[in-house]
Design an enzyme around this catalytic site. Structure first.
Site, mmCIF file in Angstrom:
data_model
loop_
_atom_site.group_PDB
_atom_site.id
_atom_site.type_symbol
_atom_site.label_atom_id
_atom_site.label_comp_id
_atom_site.label_asym_id
_atom_site.label_seq_id
_atom_site.Cartn_x
_atom_site.Cartn_y
_atom_site.Cartn_z
ATOM 1 N N ASP A 176 0.837 -1.211 0.000
ATOM 2 C CA ASP A 176 0.000 0.000 0.000
ATOM 3 C C ASP A 176 0.870 1.258 0.000
ATOM 4 O O ASP A 176 1.982 1.254 0.544
ATOM 5 C CB ASP A 176 -0.911 -0.031 1.246
ATOM 6 C CG ASP A 176 -2.111 0.897 1.097
ATOM 7 O OD1 ASP A 176 -2.338 1.426 -0.016
ATOM 8 O OD2 ASP A 176 -2.816 1.097 2.109
ATOM 9 N N ARG A 184 -0.677 9.027 -10.049
ATOM 10 C CA ARG A 184 -0.736 7.791 -9.275
ATOM 11 C C ARG A 184 -0.100 6.591 -10.006
ATOM 12 O O ARG A 184 0.560 5.756 -9.386
ATOM 13 C CB ARG A 184 -2.192 7.462 -8.910
ATOM 14 C CG ARG A 184 -2.808 8.489 -7.955
ATOM 15 C CD ARG A 184 -4.247 8.110 -7.631
ATOM 16 N NE ARG A 184 -4.328 6.782 -7.043
ATOM 17 C CZ ARG A 184 -4.119 6.508 -5.759
ATOM 18 N NH1 ARG A 184 -3.863 7.474 -4.912
ATOM 19 N NH2 ARG A 184 -4.204 5.277 -5.321
ATOM 20 N N ASN A 218 -11.060 -2.333 -5.333
ATOM 21 C CA ASN A 218 -10.292 -1.383 -6.141
ATOM 22 C C ASN A 218 -10.949 -1.040 -7.488
ATOM 23 O O ASN A 218 -10.568 -0.062 -8.141
ATOM 24 C CB ASN A 218 -8.861 -1.884 -6.390
ATOM 25 C CG ASN A 218 -7.973 -1.825 -5.161
ATOM 26 O OD1 ASN A 218 -7.110 -2.669 -4.958
ATOM 27 N ND2 ASN A 218 -8.167 -0.813 -4.310
ATOM 28 N N SER A 268 -7.614 -5.375 -5.189
ATOM 29 C CA SER A 268 -8.745 -5.913 -4.433
ATOM 30 C C SER A 268 -10.031 -5.734 -5.234
ATOM 31 O O SER A 268 -10.102 -4.899 -6.140
ATOM 32 C CB SER A 268 -8.876 -5.194 -3.088
ATOM 33 O OG SER A 268 -9.434 -3.905 -3.265
HETATM 34 C C1 IPE Z 1 -5.569 -2.711 -0.239
HETATM 35 O O1 IPE Z 1 -5.157 -1.398 -0.425
HETATM 36 C C2 IPE Z 1 -5.589 -3.450 -1.536
HETATM 37 C C3 IPE Z 1 -4.291 -3.638 -2.165
HETATM 38 C C4 IPE Z 1 -3.129 -3.344 -1.656
HETATM 39 C C5 IPE Z 1 -4.336 -4.237 -3.477
HETATM 40 P P1 IPE Z 1 -6.205 -0.209 -0.567
HETATM 41 O O2 IPE Z 1 -5.425 1.042 -0.648
HETATM 42 O O3 IPE Z 1 -7.139 -0.498 -1.685
HETATM 43 O O4 IPE Z 1 -7.009 -0.331 0.796
HETATM 44 P P2 IPE Z 1 -7.893 0.722 1.575
HETATM 45 O O5 IPE Z 1 -8.881 1.266 0.590
HETATM 46 O O6 IPE Z 1 -6.975 1.801 2.069
HETATM 47 O O7 IPE Z 1 -8.506 -0.051 2.688
HETATM 48 C C1 IPE Z 2 -1.521 0.169 -3.355
HETATM 49 O O1 IPE Z 2 -1.290 1.544 -3.393
HETATM 50 C C2 IPE Z 2 -1.761 -0.430 -4.724
HETATM 51 C C3 IPE Z 2 -3.171 -0.783 -4.995
HETATM 52 C C4 IPE Z 2 -4.145 -0.745 -4.145
HETATM 53 C C5 IPE Z 2 -3.467 -1.219 -6.351
HETATM 54 P P1 IPE Z 2 -2.477 2.584 -3.408
HETATM 55 O O2 IPE Z 2 -2.848 2.841 -4.841
HETATM 56 O O3 IPE Z 2 -3.598 2.142 -2.556
HETATM 57 O O4 IPE Z 2 -1.773 3.875 -2.825
HETATM 58 P P2 IPE Z 2 -2.401 4.892 -1.791
HETATM 59 O O5 IPE Z 2 -2.896 4.107 -0.628
HETATM 60 O O6 IPE Z 2 -3.502 5.609 -2.506
HETATM 61 O O7 IPE Z 2 -1.262 5.799 -1.431
HETATM 62 MG MG MG Z 3 -4.038 2.416 -0.602
#
Ligand code: IPE
Ligand code: IPE
Ligand code: MG
Length: 244
Positions: free
Chosen positions: A22, A35, A70, A67
């Site tokens: 994350d 991003r 996502n 996820s």
């Molecule tokens: C969890 O991260 C899913 C993955 C790392 C693929 P998210 O960034 O989607 O989780 P939340 O929304 O903060 O719970």
């Molecule tokens: C984790 O990084 C990767 C995925 C969930 C695909 P994030 O995209 O959730 O990054 P943040 O949490 O927004 O910084």
């Molecule tokens: Mg995240």
């Protein structure tokens, strides 16, 4: 860092490590970038962590790549992530195979883009002989633990219906065997980067007794040092399983 800091006692190495990768988006923002820039660097971090995990003697490394929740992100980001993952699977395949690392995928793979499904099929078709198999890299894609548990219930239900299973014979092992992680040990260690302290629908059944490790480090910066620090912390933990 001294030589000694890098040393991991083999007996204290977990067999299975699960990772919630994350912080890609926040890392990119910190760099003044989009991003997707963060997700691209996230792939570099995966490569480094996979290599480190294999060197440390870990048998299973499960990474949460996308996820089910996502899908709720902007289409451009979702499409970008799908293309990135499909490309990374193919471009890393030979190196992973040579290193004795096989890939497995868990999640609802049927609703992924066709190109990604093709990459998955290609990767899963690779056969590594038992004596050369070093590690299994499990990629969770369109995964959610509640989907997985519901799916297991459907499979168990149909086995009861066709008479191959009696309700009285359902044990914890029956449930484990109907999950996407069947055949794998439960993770001894879960790592989540970026300072968030939640499971976000990841491996709810399998993490019942797992040691949790949270770090503020954002995923693109986690790398070898971050992973070794997590292993050292795990080696210091005392696992009691309810006993004294
Ligand atoms: C969890 O991260 C899913 C993955 C790392 C693929 P998210 O960034 O989607 O989780 P939340 O929304 O903060 O719970
Ligand atoms: C984790 O990084 C990767 C995925 C969930 C695909 P994030 O995209 O959730 O990054 P943040 O949490 O927004 O910084
Ligand atoms: Mg995240």
């Amino acid at each position: 860092m001294t030589q000694n800091d890098n040393h991991i006692t083999p007996s204290a190495v977990p067999r299975h490590v699960a990772v919630i990768m994350d912080g890609n988006g926040r890392w990119a923002r910190g760099q003044g970038e989009e991003r997707l820039f963060g997700h691209r660097h996230g792939v570099d971090a995966v490569r480094e962590v996979v290599r480190t995990a294999a060197e440390a003697g870990i048998e299973y490394l499960t990474v949460y790549a996308f996820s089910t929740e996502n899908w709720g992100r902007p289409t451009e980001e979702v499409d970008g992530i799908m293309t990135l993952i499909a490309g990374a699977i193919l471009s890393e395949l030979d190196t992973l195979t040579e290193a004795g690392i096989r890939m497995r995928f868990i999640g609802d793979l049927t609703s992924l883009p066709t190109a990604l499904q093709e990459s998955i099929r290609t990767a899963e078709a690779v056969v590594i002989p038992g004596d050369r198999l070093r590690m299994t890299l499990v990629v969770a894609l369109n995964y959610s633990a509640r989907w997985e548990i519901a799916e297991a219930m459907r499979r168990i239900g149909s086995r009861i219906q066709d008479g191959t299973l009696s309700p009285n014979d359902i044990t914890q092992e029956t449930i484990s065997e109907h999950l996407t992680t069947r055949g794998m040990p439960d993770p001894e260690l879960l790592i989540r980067t970026s300072g968030e302290q939640r499971l976000s629908n990841f491996l709810l059944w399998q993490l019942s007794y797992t040691e949790l490790y949270f770090t503020e480090t954002l995923w693109p910066e986690f790398g070898r040092e971050g992973f070794l620090a997590a292993l050292r912390e795990y080696a210091r933990r005392e696992r009691r399983f309810g006993r004294l």
